[in-house]
Design a protein around this motif. Sequence first.
Motif, PDB file in Angstrom:
ATOM      1  N   PRO A  58     -17.739  -3.632  19.051  1.00 57.63           N
ATOM      2  CA  PRO A  58     -17.848  -2.344  18.357  1.00 57.63           C
ATOM      3  C   PRO A  58     -16.498  -1.946  17.759  1.00 57.63           C
ATOM      4  O   PRO A  58     -15.445  -2.274  18.305  1.00 57.63           O
ATOM      5  N   VAL A  59     -16.538  -1.277  16.635  1.00 60.35           N
ATOM      6  CA  VAL A  59     -15.334  -0.724  16.026  1.00 60.35           C
ATOM      7  C   VAL A  59     -15.419   0.786  16.250  1.00 60.35           C
ATOM      8  O   VAL A  59     -16.264   1.455  15.666  1.00 60.35           O
ATOM      9  N   ILE A  60     -14.569   1.296  17.124  1.00 63.45           N
ATOM     10  CA  ILE A  60     -14.627   2.700  17.501  1.00 63.45           C
ATOM     11  C   ILE A  60     -13.630   3.491  16.664  1.00 63.45           C
ATOM     12  O   ILE A  60     -12.445   3.170  16.622  1.00 63.45           O
ATOM     13  N   LYS A  61     -14.144   4.529  16.002  1.00 65.35           N
ATOM     14  CA  LYS A  61     -13.294   5.408  15.193  1.00 65.35           C
ATOM     15  C   LYS A  61     -13.373   6.797  15.793  1.00 65.35           C
ATOM     16  O   LYS A  61     -14.453   7.273  16.107  1.00 65.35           O
ATOM     17  N   THR A  62     -12.216   7.429  15.977  1.00 68.31           N
ATOM     18  CA  THR A  62     -12.193   8.758  16.583  1.00 68.31           C
ATOM     19  C   THR A  62     -11.976   9.828  15.522  1.00 68.31           C
ATOM     20  O   THR A  62     -11.284   9.603  14.529  1.00 68.31           O
ATOM     21  N   TYR A  63     -12.565  10.987  15.800  1.00 67.32           N
ATOM     22  CA  TYR A  63     -12.482  12.126  14.892  1.00 67.32           C
ATOM     23  C   TYR A  63     -12.129  13.371  15.685  1.00 67.32           C
ATOM     24  O   TYR A  63     -12.435  13.465  16.874  1.00 67.32           O
ATOM     25  N   GLU A  64     -11.511  14.325  15.013  1.00 69.98           N
ATOM     26  CA  GLU A  64     -11.040  15.542  15.673  1.00 69.98           C
ATOM     27  C   GLU A  64     -12.178  16.335  16.309  1.00 69.98           C
ATOM     28  O   GLU A  64     -12.011  16.932  17.368  1.00 69.98           O
ATOM     29  N   ASN A  65     -13.344  16.340  15.671  1.00 67.01           N
ATOM     30  CA  ASN A  65     -14.469  17.109  16.186  1.00 67.01           C
ATOM     31  C   ASN A  65     -15.778  16.505  15.678  1.00 67.01           C
ATOM     32  O   ASN A  65     -15.767  15.580  14.857  1.00 67.01           O
ATOM     33  N   ASP A  66     -16.889  17.025  16.172  1.00 66.77           N
ATOM     34  CA  ASP A  66     -18.194  16.503  15.777  1.00 66.77           C
ATOM     35  C   ASP A  66     -18.466  16.666  14.285  1.00 66.77           C
ATOM     36  O   ASP A  66     -18.971  15.726  13.658  1.00 66.77           O
ATOM     37  N   PRO A  67     -18.169  17.831  13.683  1.00 74.34           N
ATOM     38  CA  PRO A  67     -18.398  17.932  12.242  1.00 74.34           C
ATOM     39  C   PRO A  67     -17.624  16.878  11.434  1.00 74.34           C
ATOM     40  O   PRO A  67     -18.134  16.358  10.444  1.00 74.34           O
ATOM     41  N   ALA A  68     -16.419  16.533  11.869  1.00 76.48           N
ATOM     42  CA  ALA A  68     -15.655  15.488  11.171  1.00 76.48           C
ATOM     43  C   ALA A  68     -16.343  14.134  11.328  1.00 76.48           C
ATOM     44  O   ALA A  68     -16.399  13.338  10.376  1.00 76.48           O
ATOM     45  N   ALA A  69     -16.882  13.861  12.505  1.00 77.22           N
ATOM     46  CA  ALA A  69     -17.614  12.611  12.722  1.00 77.22           C
ATOM     47  C   ALA A  69     -18.885  12.586  11.872  1.00 77.22           C
ATOM     48  O   ALA A  69     -19.234  11.556  11.287  1.00 77.22           O
ATOM     49  N   LEU A  70     -19.577  13.717  11.799  1.00 77.30           N
ATOM     50  CA  LEU A  70     -20.773  13.801  10.962  1.00 77.30           C
ATOM     51  C   LEU A  70     -20.428  13.582   9.488  1.00 77.30           C
ATOM     52  O   LEU A  70     -21.174  12.918   8.763  1.00 77.30           O
ATOM     53  N   GLN A  71     -19.305  14.126   9.057  1.00 79.66           N
ATOM     54  CA  GLN A  71     -18.878  13.918   7.674  1.00 79.66           C
ATOM     55  C   GLN A  71     -18.576  12.439   7.429  1.00 79.66           C
ATOM     56  O   GLN A  71     -18.910  11.896   6.378  1.00 79.66           O
ATOM     57  N   ALA A  72     -17.953  11.791   8.403  1.00 80.38           N
ATOM     58  CA  ALA A  72     -17.669  10.358   8.278  1.00 80.38           C
ATOM     59  C   ALA A  72     -18.960   9.559   8.178  1.00 80.38           C
ATOM     60  O   ALA A  72     -19.046   8.588   7.416  1.00 80.38           O
ATOM     61  N   LEU A  73     -19.977   9.973   8.926  1.00 80.24           N
ATOM     62  CA  LEU A  73     -21.280   9.308   8.846  1.00 80.24           C
ATOM     63  C   LEU A  73     -21.889   9.530   7.461  1.00 80.24           C
ATOM     64  O   LEU A  73     -22.398   8.594   6.839  1.00 80.24           O
ATOM     65  N   THR A  74     -21.807  10.748   6.971  1.00 82.65           N
ATOM     66  CA  THR A  74     -22.319  11.065   5.634  1.00 82.65           C
ATOM     67  C   THR A  74     -21.603  10.242   4.569  1.00 82.65           C
ATOM     68  O   THR A  74     -22.227   9.745   3.626  1.00 82.65           O
ATOM     69  N   ASN A  75     -20.293  10.080   4.734  1.00 78.80           N
ATOM     70  CA  ASN A  75     -19.485   9.330   3.769  1.00 78.80           C
ATOM     71  C   ASN A  75     -19.548   7.817   3.980  1.00 78.80           C
ATOM     72  O   ASN A  75     -18.845   7.074   3.294  1.00 78.80           O
ATOM     73  N   LYS A  76     -20.347   7.390   4.954  1.00 86.13           N
ATOM     74  CA  LYS A  76     -20.525   5.961   5.282  1.00 86.13           C
ATOM     75  C   LYS A  76     -19.227   5.295   5.731  1.00 86.13           C
ATOM     76  O   LYS A  76     -19.029   4.111   5.552  1.00 86.13           O
ATOM     77  N   GLU A  77     -18.334   6.094   6.337  1.00 90.08           N
ATOM     78  CA  GLU A  77     -17.122   5.546   6.940  1.00 90.08           C
ATOM     79  C   GLU A  77     -17.440   4.912   8.289  1.00 90.08           C
ATOM     80  O   GLU A  77     -16.685   4.081   8.780  1.00 90.08           O
ATOM     81  N   VAL A  78     -18.529   5.355   8.910  1.00 83.41           N
ATOM     82  CA  VAL A  78     -19.025   4.780  10.161  1.00 83.41           C
ATOM     83  C   VAL A  78     -20.525   4.543  10.000  1.00 83.41           C
ATOM     84  O   VAL A  78     -21.185   5.155   9.156  1.00 83.41           O
TER      85      VAL A  78
END
Length: 122
Positions: free
Chosen positions: A29-49
Amino acid sequence: FAQLESKKIGVQAGTIYATQISNIGLINPVIKTYENDPAALQALTNKEVDYILLDNPTALYWAANSSGVFKVLGKPYAYGYGIGIAVKKSDASLIPELNKALLHYQSSDDYKQNYARFLESF
């Protein structure tokens, strides 16, 4: 777990999620960390994860309030002791009513407002 092989998985920094991903047997797995859940959700939306790992109430909230953009996969994974409401043994008959009230609250507008006010910024 096979569909998660070598996928990018976003998690909130400072949580147990990165450790759990490493311990549950995922392959590369490639684990990417984000400051908060909304930032992680944005990364998912942007297809970064490819996926993000959230606690179950948060995942259900976002799935229910994303107009179908996000969806929950799999069953909740229990870790640790979780949280709960203590009830005296003599009041055990209250447990079904408490559970019913909590489920009702979780699907209410009040829950959505409180989530946005108190939890969304984390």
